[in-house]
Design an enzyme around this catalytic site. Structure first.
Site, mmCIF file in Angstrom:
data_model
loop_
_atom_site.group_PDB
_atom_site.id
_atom_site.type_symbol
_atom_site.label_atom_id
_atom_site.label_comp_id
_atom_site.label_asym_id
_atom_site.label_seq_id
_atom_site.Cartn_x
_atom_site.Cartn_y
_atom_site.Cartn_z
ATOM 1 N N ASP A 13 26.224 -7.464 -32.922
ATOM 2 C CA ASP A 13 25.438 -6.322 -32.462
ATOM 3 C C ASP A 13 25.241 -5.428 -33.683
ATOM 4 O OD1 ASP A 13 24.483 -3.937 -31.454
ATOM 5 O OD2 ASP A 13 26.244 -3.483 -30.236
ATOM 6 N N LYS A 74 18.346 1.448 -39.436
ATOM 7 C CA LYS A 74 17.636 0.643 -38.424
ATOM 8 C C LYS A 74 16.488 1.435 -37.792
ATOM 9 C CE LYS A 74 18.824 -1.859 -34.234
ATOM 10 N NZ LYS A 74 19.894 -1.968 -33.225
ATOM 11 N N GLU A 179 19.176 -6.510 -26.738
ATOM 12 C CA GLU A 179 20.489 -5.889 -26.509
ATOM 13 C C GLU A 179 20.846 -5.757 -25.018
ATOM 14 O OE1 GLU A 179 20.106 -2.432 -29.026
ATOM 15 O OE2 GLU A 179 20.288 -3.656 -30.822
HETATM 16 P P1 ADP Z 1 24.144 1.994 -31.672
HETATM 17 O O1 ADP Z 1 24.020 0.832 -30.766
HETATM 18 O O2 ADP Z 1 22.852 2.688 -31.899
HETATM 19 O O3 ADP Z 1 24.893 1.720 -32.911
HETATM 20 P P2 ADP Z 1 26.325 3.015 -30.082
HETATM 21 O O4 ADP Z 1 26.151 2.389 -28.772
HETATM 22 O O5 ADP Z 1 27.434 2.536 -30.946
HETATM 23 O O6 ADP Z 1 24.979 3.079 -30.880
HETATM 24 O O7 ADP Z 1 26.488 4.576 -29.812
HETATM 25 C C1 ADP Z 1 26.594 5.466 -30.863
HETATM 26 C C2 ADP Z 1 26.140 6.803 -30.386
HETATM 27 O O8 ADP Z 1 26.947 7.213 -29.287
HETATM 28 C C3 ADP Z 1 26.286 7.876 -31.462
HETATM 29 O O9 ADP Z 1 25.130 8.678 -31.500
HETATM 30 C C4 ADP Z 1 27.488 8.663 -30.988
HETATM 31 O O10 ADP Z 1 27.407 10.022 -31.406
HETATM 32 C C5 ADP Z 1 27.367 8.547 -29.487
HETATM 33 N N1 ADP Z 1 28.641 8.753 -28.798
HETATM 34 C C6 ADP Z 1 29.779 8.062 -28.933
HETATM 35 N N2 ADP Z 1 30.753 8.573 -28.163
HETATM 36 C C7 ADP Z 1 30.201 9.636 -27.523
HETATM 37 C C8 ADP Z 1 30.684 10.608 -26.598
HETATM 38 N N3 ADP Z 1 31.947 10.608 -26.192
HETATM 39 N N4 ADP Z 1 29.818 11.539 -26.149
HETATM 40 C C9 ADP Z 1 28.558 11.580 -26.569
HETATM 41 N N5 ADP Z 1 28.037 10.707 -27.435
HETATM 42 C C10 ADP Z 1 28.851 9.739 -27.914
HETATM 43 MG MG MG Z 2 23.728 -0.507 -29.416
#
Ligand code: ADP
Ligand code: MG
Length: 522
Positions: A13, A74, A179
């Site tokens: 991922d 990305k 995804e």
């Molecule tokens: P990506 O797939 O785009 O890499 P993720 O699914 O890993 O993203 O999510 C990352 C996002 O989730 C970030 O913007 C992060 O700030 C947000 N995030 C993670 N934990 C929390 C939380 N507890 N509350 C709000 N936002 C969160």
């Molecule tokens: Mg993601």
């Protein structure tokens, strides 16, 4: 290859914010921890005088070396520099993004004392290299084959660029998987698809960079995507941007100072905002305190969940709008959805959950799959299926094209060749009449839902065919493969003479392919 031990195929991922790798092992999915023991790895790349750091090592230096620490690459994939969204992002990013001669955004860093430009896909390939190394260290063998996930709402050219990033990283990409589809497989496997009658599932995947919504029907082990919707530029980073923008204005108002040109200050503020946002998912208020933030300013602000929600409410509502659109496209109503599955870090935001729950008339949301790991798990399952693991070989996936694809008519209208949500792979032919006979025929390929091509639709490619004789009609063929990548070919209708074949992928701009129509031997 004979004689060479080939490691297992993995799932990756490649997230905007975090990346995660997984493998099918002993009849189950295993998330691969990185060298620090963490199951997710920041999609960060940092450059300095001596080396290039990736993952946690890069994230750790973000405050020290903000101008050379890259994140969110990305979000730039397949976009033009002049795209207003790119402009908006780069204004708030502490690293420099410039335009190449053909309007491609290029990230500028200083590496080993030299100024170097990188395209977004090159940064993504570095993250993929890191994920490959993490998997190799864990599995104790070389890893070549992988399934990489992409946002469902990525178009063909964005997908092509991710595939290229994988190839640059030395991976053989078995397949790109959407995804939310990957997450649905992880969900389905967890439920052991025990239901004998079909169930409808809505996957809501809100990460750092993008929102994907997908409605699927799962019957036995067949996963049929009915519709997808979303936005490749809507996620946690946008909530952070709103907060950063708010505080930039607040500091202007209160201290009469403009911090927007200072990368280090912006970076410190952004890190603090992101942390505050996370805190506000569990607490009603939090304090942002940044000593010596800028020019003698000690910044302190008590932020309530309410203010955070007010700042971002229009974005949250946009998210729900995509859910509505997806259900309408799938022709399934709220009541017929068995589970609303939450995926992605930003689904931890209470207001997002509340709005979703309200939209589904109070239905409890499904939080049983891990929001940070489900996509990698699904990609690993797909990798195992494609490399012949018999115990899961009964799983079948049918995905769809997220956006309508077509050609521009002489009147400037969009003539759809492949409507959105058409199951893929698919190949559709169309006869294109070009009014007057001429030796040069031009046609443009567009994607989008607007009736006028030059409205909201995006130009994917412009083709000019030179024929040896006059041409009035063309057979145009649109071919979308299982990765969601579009190939367009065209031939003269009357003479059946073979003409060009060209991939609508890679870096796409107003491109002109001027090639003589070749004579086929038939
Ligand atoms: P990506 O797939 O785009 O890499 P993720 O699914 O890993 O993203 O999510 C990352 C996002 O989730 C970030 O913007 C992060 O700030 C947000 N995030 C993670 N934990 C929390 C939380 N507890 N509350 C709000 N936002 C969160
Ligand atoms: Mg993601």
């Amino acid at each position: 290859m004979a004689g060479e031990r080939e490691g297992p195929a993995i799932g990756i991922d490649l997230g905007t914010t975090y990346s995660c790798a997984a493998v099918w092992h002993h009849g189950d999915v295993e998330i691969i921890p990185n060298d620090q023991g963490n199951r997710i790895t920041p999609s960060y790349v940092a450059f300095n005088e001596t080396e290039c750091l990736i993952g946690h090592a890069a994230e750790n230096v973000v405050d020290i070396n903000p101008a050379n620490t890259i994140f969110g690459a990305k979000r730039l994939i397949g976009r033009r520099f002049s795209d207003p969204l790119v402009q908006k992002d780069s204004m708030l990013w502490p690293f420099k993004v410039i335009s190449s001669h053909d309007d491609k955004p290029m990230i500028v860093v200083t590496y080993k004392g030299e100024e170097i430009q990188f395209a977004a896909e090159q940064i993504c390939s570095m993250v993929l290299t890191k994920m490959k190394e993490i998997a190799e260290a864990f599995l104790g063998c070389s890893v070549k084959n992988a399934v990489i996930s992409v946002p469902a709402y990525f178009n063909g050219s964005q997908r092509q660029l991710i595939k290229e990033a994988g190839t640059i990283a030395g991976l053989n990409i078995l397949r790109l998987i959407a995804e939310p589809t990957a997450a649905a497989i992880a969900y389905g496997l967890q439920k052991k698809y025990s239901n004998t009658s079909p169930i409808n599932v809505l996957v809501f995947d809100l990460g750092g960079g993008n929102l994907d919504v997908s409605v699927l029907t799962i019957e036995n082990s067949i996963f049929q995507v009915k519709a997808v919707a979303g936005d490749t530029h809507l996620g946690g980073e946008d909530f952070d941007n709103r907060m950063v923008g708010y505080f930039v204005e607040e500091i202007k108002r209160k201290h009469k100072k403009d911090i927007s040109g200072n990368p280090r200050t912006l970076r410190r503020l952004r890190t603090a905002c992101e942390r505050a946002k996370r805190n506000l998912s569990f607490m009603a208020h939090t304090t942002i305190a940044l000593e010596h933030l800028y020019d003698g300013i000690d910044f302190e602000y008590k932020l309530t969940r309410e203010t955070f929600e007010e700042l971002n409410m229009y974005l949250f509502e946009e998210c729900i709008g995509h859910v509505d659109k997806c259900l309408k496209d799938a022709q399934i109503d709220q009541e017929s959805i068995h589970d609303v599955v939450l995926v992605g870090g930003s689904t931890r935001i209470p207001m997002i959950q509340q709005l979703l729950k309200d939209f589904f008339n109070g239905k409890e949301l499904c939080k049983s799959i891990h929001p940070d790991e489900a996509v990698a798990s699904g990609a690993a399952i797909q990798a195992a299926i494609l490399s012949g693991h018999s115990e899961i070989s009964d799983i079948e996936l049918c995905d769809v094209a997220p956006l309508s694809l077509g050609v521009m008519t002489s009147g400037g209208e969009m003539e759809v060749v492949i409507p959105r949500n058409t199951p893929i792979p698919t190949k559709i032919k169309k006869i294109l009449k070009k009014g007057i006979d001429r030796k040069k025929v031009r046609f443009s390929v567009y994607q989008g839902e607007s009736e006028r091509t030059r409205g909201d639709n995006t130009l994917l490619g412009e083709f000019v065919l030179s024929a040896q004789r006059n041409v009035s009609c063309l057979n145009v063929s649109f071919d979308i493969d299982a990765n969601g990548i579009l190939n367009v070919s065209a031939e003269e209708k009357d003479s059946r003479k073979k003409s060009i074949i060209d991939k609508v992928g890679g870096w796409l701009h107003k491109k002109k392919i001027d090639r003589p129509v070749e004579e086929a031997s038939s």
